[in-house]
Design a protein around this motif. Structure first.
Motif, PDB file in Angstrom:
ATOM      1  N   TRP A  95      36.085  49.977  44.999  1.00 19.48           N
ATOM      2  CA  TRP A  95      35.295  50.538  43.885  1.00 19.48           C
ATOM      3  C   TRP A  95      35.359  52.058  43.828  1.00 19.48           C
ATOM      4  N   LEU A 158      38.505  41.809  44.210  1.00 20.41           N
ATOM      5  CA  LEU A 158      37.277  42.617  44.097  1.00 20.41           C
ATOM      6  C   LEU A 158      36.125  41.934  44.825  1.00 20.41           C
ATOM      7  N   HIS A 239      43.670  44.130  40.321  1.00 24.75           N
ATOM      8  CA  HIS A 239      42.865  43.443  41.348  1.00 24.75           C
ATOM      9  C   HIS A 239      42.564  41.992  40.967  1.00 24.75           C
TER      10      HIS A 239
END
Length: 329
Positions: A95, A158, A239
């Motif tokens: 992130w 993720l 991702h």
């Protein structure tokens, strides 16, 4: 734009309409998982959301500032590759990396935009197209980092805290709320002082300059903002699929997203999302014509520009609504 189309509507009416539309979208997003069950449909919906994110940013640039770009696949690719390399090769956290890549892409776009956006018309289109080609060549040639034409694999998925986002349905619950968030940002931006300045630039740049609007600065800012949207979409794409290759980010993708914006209606935020949904789903629905997708995009783009310059969906509504009204009368 909205105010010109609906002069009879008050500010309160427009506000109510805006929030009702957002509420309807949120309701649809929440209900869809209870209606569909196949993972394949969620894959299509997730790709629609990623494309819509790129088109949202592009619509701000083309529809509100009047600047045409055929280079947004480059920013989409920069988001995907930078995020993939930093998290996979250098094991950086996902992130913070995604955020840093977005800011870096926006900064690069701003620096490129300062000289490039001084150009106009075909020259601007050619400049952005050239930038796209340069980034594409770098993706192919920098093989030790990007994997070259074979692509880059093994990109980590993720996580939200301890929750790993592994399935199509789980990614759906991440990407669609993110799209709604960026949609809200876009709507608020277009209703703000910045949005009014962008519309003034679109209408007449010289007049906007004479009124004290720093047109070069505003154009560079909206170019950077639209690149940031594309970067976030690219990172999410990388991702989500765990594999990327240069082919995804060539100039044909730039043409695809411009076509999506045109079909939805240039300068129409909601139309851009609908255009992305229609043109992402169309090749999947017409499997036999899948190999001719680019040809199909070209025909659609030409037809819309010739017969519905305000956008396909607004144009169809313009044709159908008076007919329906007459039938009801």
């Amino acid at each position: 734009m909205t105010r010109l189309r609906y002069p009879h509507m008050t500010a309160m009416d427009r506000n109510v309409k805006k929030w009702l539309s957002i509420f309807a979208l949120c309701l649809a997003v929440m209900c869809l998982p209870y209606v569909i069950s196949k993972s394949y449909y969620f894959l299509i919906l997730n790709i629609i959301a990623i494309n819509a994110l790129v088109v949202l940013g592009l619509n701000l640039l083309i529809g509100f500032a009047g600047q045409i770009s055929l280079g947004h696949a480059a920013f989409f690719g920069m988001g995907a590759y930078c995020s993939a390399i930093l998290t996979t090769t250098y094991h950086m956290p996902v992130w913070p990396t995604l955020l840093a890549v977005m800011l870096a892409t926006a900064a690069i776009a701003y620096l490129i935009g300062i000289p490039t956006l001084r150009l106009a018309g075909h020259y601007l289109v050619m400049a952005t197209l050239g930038f796209n080609i340069i980034i594409y060549i770098l993706m192919v040639q920098m093989e030790p980092w990007t994997g070259g034409p074979s692509g880059f694999s093994g990109i980590p998925g993720l996580h939200l805290g301890s929750l790993a986002i592994q399935t199509d349905v789980e990614f759906y619950w991440l990407i669609w709320p993110l799209l709604v968030l960026f949609l809200l940002l876009s709507i608020n931006l277009t209703d703000s002082r910045v949005g009014r300045a962008l519309r003034a630039i679109h209408e007449d740049e010289m007049t906007a300059n004479s009124l004290g609007i720093n047109t070069d600065r505003y154009k560079a800012i909206v170019f950077a903002l639209s690149a940031a949207y594309a970067s976030v979409a690219g990172s999410m794409y990388a991702h989500y699929l765990s594999f990327i290759s240069p082919k995804t980010f060539d100039i044909f993708y730039s043409i695809e997203v411009v076509t999506m914006a045109v079909v939805g209606g240039i300068g129409n935020i909601w139309g851009g999302i609908i255009g992305a949904a229609v043109l992402t789903a169309l090749p999947e629905l017409l499997h036999a014509l899948r190999d001719y997708a680019l040809l199909m995009y070209g025909v659609i783009l030409m037809s819309v520009l010739l017969f519905f310059p305000e956008g396909l969906l607004p144009g169809l509504l313009r044709l159908c609504l008076p007919h329906l009204k007459k039938q009801n009368d």
